[in-house]
Motif scaffolding. Structure first.
Motif, PDB file in Angstrom:
ATOM      1  N   HIS A 222       0.813  -1.219   0.000  1.00  0.00           N
ATOM      2  CA  HIS A 222       0.000   0.000   0.000  1.00  0.00           C
ATOM      3  C   HIS A 222       0.845   1.266   0.000  1.00  0.00           C
ATOM      4  O   HIS A 222       0.390   2.318  -0.479  1.00  0.00           O
ATOM      5  CB  HIS A 222      -1.051  -0.011   1.103  1.00  0.00           C
ATOM      6  CG  HIS A 222      -0.550   0.168   2.501  1.00  0.00           C
ATOM      7  ND1 HIS A 222       0.250   1.203   2.908  1.00  0.00           N
ATOM      8  CD2 HIS A 222      -0.805  -0.548   3.614  1.00  0.00           C
ATOM      9  CE1 HIS A 222       0.475   1.108   4.196  1.00  0.00           C
ATOM     10  NE2 HIS A 222      -0.131   0.057   4.648  1.00  0.00           N
ATOM     11  N   ASP A 223       2.084   1.194   0.487  1.00  0.00           N
ATOM     12  CA  ASP A 223       2.933   2.386   0.395  1.00  0.00           C
ATOM     13  C   ASP A 223       3.427   2.596  -1.040  1.00  0.00           C
ATOM     14  O   ASP A 223       3.603   3.735  -1.483  1.00  0.00           O
ATOM     15  CB  ASP A 223       4.099   2.295   1.371  1.00  0.00           C
ATOM     16  CG  ASP A 223       3.672   2.593   2.808  1.00  0.00           C
ATOM     17  OD1 ASP A 223       2.497   2.981   3.005  1.00  0.00           O
ATOM     18  OD2 ASP A 223       4.493   2.430   3.725  1.00  0.00           O
ATOM     19  N   LEU A 224       3.624   1.504  -1.778  1.00  0.00           N
ATOM     20  CA  LEU A 224       3.892   1.636  -3.207  1.00  0.00           C
ATOM     21  C   LEU A 224       2.685   2.269  -3.905  1.00  0.00           C
ATOM     22  O   LEU A 224       2.821   3.197  -4.715  1.00  0.00           O
ATOM     23  CB  LEU A 224       4.195   0.274  -3.827  1.00  0.00           C
ATOM     24  CG  LEU A 224       5.560  -0.354  -3.525  1.00  0.00           C
ATOM     25  CD1 LEU A 224       5.585  -1.797  -4.011  1.00  0.00           C
ATOM     26  CD2 LEU A 224       6.694   0.449  -4.176  1.00  0.00           C
ATOM     27  N   ASP A 225       1.520   1.756  -3.599  1.00  0.00           N
ATOM     28  CA  ASP A 225       0.275   2.248  -4.197  1.00  0.00           C
ATOM     29  C   ASP A 225       0.060   3.731  -3.883  1.00  0.00           C
ATOM     30  O   ASP A 225      -0.114   4.568  -4.782  1.00  0.00           O
ATOM     31  CB  ASP A 225      -0.893   1.408  -3.663  1.00  0.00           C
ATOM     32  CG  ASP A 225      -2.185   1.649  -4.421  1.00  0.00           C
ATOM     33  OD1 ASP A 225      -2.177   2.408  -5.407  1.00  0.00           O
ATOM     34  OD2 ASP A 225      -3.206   1.058  -4.036  1.00  0.00           O
ATOM     35  N   ASP A 226       0.108   4.081  -2.606  1.00  0.00           N
ATOM     36  CA  ASP A 226      -0.125   5.468  -2.201  1.00  0.00           C
ATOM     37  C   ASP A 226       0.958   6.402  -2.737  1.00  0.00           C
ATOM     38  O   ASP A 226       0.682   7.533  -3.142  1.00  0.00           O
ATOM     39  CB  ASP A 226      -0.198   5.570  -0.676  1.00  0.00           C
ATOM     40  CG  ASP A 226      -1.509   5.030  -0.110  1.00  0.00           C
ATOM     41  OD1 ASP A 226      -2.427   4.759  -0.910  1.00  0.00           O
ATOM     42  OD2 ASP A 226      -1.611   4.885   1.118  1.00  0.00           O
ATOM     43  N   HIS A 265      -2.610  -0.662 -10.146  1.00  0.00           N
ATOM     44  CA  HIS A 265      -3.266  -1.752  -9.421  1.00  0.00           C
ATOM     45  C   HIS A 265      -2.719  -3.111  -9.829  1.00  0.00           C
ATOM     46  O   HIS A 265      -2.510  -3.992  -8.967  1.00  0.00           O
ATOM     47  CB  HIS A 265      -4.777  -1.718  -9.668  1.00  0.00           C
ATOM     48  CG  HIS A 265      -5.512  -2.846  -9.005  1.00  0.00           C
ATOM     49  ND1 HIS A 265      -5.620  -2.963  -7.632  1.00  0.00           N
ATOM     50  CD2 HIS A 265      -6.132  -3.947  -9.524  1.00  0.00           C
ATOM     51  CE1 HIS A 265      -6.291  -4.063  -7.328  1.00  0.00           C
ATOM     52  NE2 HIS A 265      -6.606  -4.678  -8.453  1.00  0.00           N
ATOM     53  N   GLU A 266      -2.469  -3.304 -11.122  1.00  0.00           N
ATOM     54  CA  GLU A 266      -1.931  -4.588 -11.579  1.00  0.00           C
ATOM     55  C   GLU A 266      -0.551  -4.855 -10.971  1.00  0.00           C
ATOM     56  O   GLU A 266      -0.205  -5.996 -10.658  1.00  0.00           O
ATOM     57  CB  GLU A 266      -1.850  -4.619 -13.106  1.00  0.00           C
ATOM     58  CG  GLU A 266      -3.204  -4.682 -13.807  1.00  0.00           C
ATOM     59  CD  GLU A 266      -3.957  -5.969 -13.518  1.00  0.00           C
ATOM     60  OE1 GLU A 266      -3.311  -6.996 -13.237  1.00  0.00           O
ATOM     61  OE2 GLU A 266      -5.201  -5.949 -13.577  1.00  0.00           O
ATOM     62  N   ILE A 267       0.231  -3.794 -10.801  1.00  0.00           N
ATOM     63  CA  ILE A 267       1.548  -3.941 -10.176  1.00  0.00           C
ATOM     64  C   ILE A 267       1.401  -4.303  -8.697  1.00  0.00           C
ATOM     65  O   ILE A 267       2.025  -5.252  -8.199  1.00  0.00           O
ATOM     66  CB  ILE A 267       2.360  -2.642 -10.320  1.00  0.00           C
ATOM     67  CG1 ILE A 267       2.716  -2.406 -11.797  1.00  0.00           C
ATOM     68  CG2 ILE A 267       3.620  -2.687  -9.461  1.00  0.00           C
ATOM     69  CD1 ILE A 267       3.267  -1.021 -12.075  1.00  0.00           C
ATOM     70  N   VAL A 268       0.562  -3.570  -7.995  1.00  0.00           N
ATOM     71  CA  VAL A 268       0.430  -3.749  -6.549  1.00  0.00           C
ATOM     72  C   VAL A 268      -0.154  -5.112  -6.210  1.00  0.00           C
ATOM     73  O   VAL A 268       0.317  -5.799  -5.295  1.00  0.00           O
ATOM     74  CB  VAL A 268      -0.424  -2.612  -5.943  1.00  0.00           C
ATOM     75  CG1 VAL A 268      -0.773  -2.909  -4.489  1.00  0.00           C
ATOM     76  CG2 VAL A 268       0.311  -1.272  -6.063  1.00  0.00           C
TER      77      VAL A 268
END
Length: 405
Positions: A222-226, A265-268
């Protein structure tokens, strides 16, 4: 003996914690006719005031920066989902794993990492601050809902997993381990251990280990995402990390033209899947090697049973290093951290000088109290605050409250 990488519930393994054999509660209570001890613990945590406050406590991004960034509550729910998945695959008690995931952040201060760092500095003369110890304090002391006891009176297995989910805290001879080796165990853990022996020298249950590694997985993802959605770094910069580069290549090969939100999203989701599957595979190997016949065999092992493989451990460290450089130490994040640190530091100093500035139920009985007792009361009060409430309190007491948006 253990699960394969498949679907569906399977019979609980003999090394899983058996709710029918729970060691009970500090204050004995009649068994629930409809719930296991761990289902009951889970429900008490969800209905607690501390759990509700997680909605307005943040981790990296403070509350004004957008409704789509994670809060402590959304992070907790994500950890719970991952912990249950791991527990199901390894034939553990899913309810206990979920319970520990839901409780693991109850002791966190407002303003995420910065709030905890500042609280530790402020509490340094009085034994320091540790969020795991504070979580224990919340569920054993600070929640005041029941007529017969303070806290939530959770089961032994839940308290054990909550306080030492990252591993043993001391040797059998009583010497503190890890980050506590030089300073000793935090006050909250040390004082409660006098009342209730949580086997601080042993590893926790496999369920607690599942909750702990689920926390790491959720944090990284989620830190990657955010961070991506906040524009703190570009997707292409992720190629610095081989693990992330391979995921990016897989996504781009399959979807050459993909809009940014879907690409992120696909990465996370692949990051989460790879880590989860690695933990399950490694857990199967370690459990088959140890051949534990009981939950206590897991506790008495020489290391964790639920963990990353050596290769994934290295990859995960590289992901964390990337996040440290590109997110946690990003100037935009640091600028906000400097502002919120002032809020926590100012509040601590004011309440120490003037305990009556806290609500009556918090300053009552502190007249003439020793400084350490006052400091712990102030710490409990501030640690329980949400981001918004801390800012509002600062605005009430000071004329120079930072403008956080």
């Amino acid at each position: 003996m253990v699960a394969t990488l498949g679907y569906g519930a399977q019979p609980r393994a003999e090394y899983a914690v058996n709710p029918d054999e729970s060691r009970g509660r500090l204050y004995p209570e009649p068994a629930s006719p409809t719930r296991t001890p761990f289902q009951r613990d889970r429900d008490r945590i969800i209905h607690s005031a501390a759990f509700r406050r997680l909605k307005h406590k943040t981790q990296v991004f403070v509350y004004h920066e957008g409704d789509h960034y994670r809060t402590r509550l959304t992070h907790t729910i994500e950890v719970s989902q991952i912990a249950r998945s791991l527990a199901r695959a390894l034939r553990l008690d899913e309810d206990l794993a979920e319970c520990l995931a839901l409780a693991h952040d109850l002791g966190h201060t407002p303003f995420g990492h910065e709030g905890e760092d500042v609280m530790h500095e402020c509490m340094a003369p009085y034994g320091g601050f540790d969020h795991n110890a504070q979580s224990l304090r919340v569920v054993t002391r600070l929640e005041r809902r029941y007529a017969d006891f303070d806290g939530l009176n959770l089961s032994w297995e839940t308290l054990e997993g909550l306080v030492k989910h990252n591993g043993p805290l001391m040797t059998r001879d009583g010497e503190a381990l890890g980050k506590f080796a030089g300073s000793g165990l935090p006050f909250a853990i040390r004082s409660f251990a006098k009342e209730y022996d949580l086997w601080l020298w042993s590893w926790p249950s496999a369920e607690a280990q599942a909750a702990a590694i689920a926390d790491d997985i959720a944090y990284d993802a989620h830190d990657l995402d955010d961070g991506l959605r906040a524009g703190l770094f570009e997707i292409e910069e992720m190629r610095e990390v081989p693990f992330l580069a391979s995921i990016l290549e897989e996504v781009d090969d399959r979807y050459p033209v993909l809009e940014l939100p879907r690409r992120i999203h696909e990465i996370v989701r692949r990051c989460i899947t790879r880590m989860v599957e690695d933990v399950i595979s490694e857990g199967i190997v370690r459990l088959e090697r140890l051949k534990p016949r009981s939950a206590d065999d897991v506790r008495n092992a020489q290391g964790a049973m639920v963990d990353f493989s050596p290769g994934m451990q290295l990859a995960e460290k590289e992901v964390k290093a990337f996040l440290f450089a590109h997110v946690y130490r990003h100037e935009e994040v640091l600028a906000v951290r400097r502002q919120v640190s002032k809020v926590v530091r100012d509040l601590f100093g004011r309440y120490m000088d003037e305990p009556a500035a806290m609500p009556k139920e918090w300053h009552e009985g502190l007249d003439g109290a020793e400084e350490t007792r006052v400091a712990r009361r102030v710490c409990d009060y501030i640690a329980g605050m949400t981001d918004r409430y801390a800012v509002d309190e600062h605005r009430r007491l000071f004329d120079d409250t930072p403008d956080l948006g």
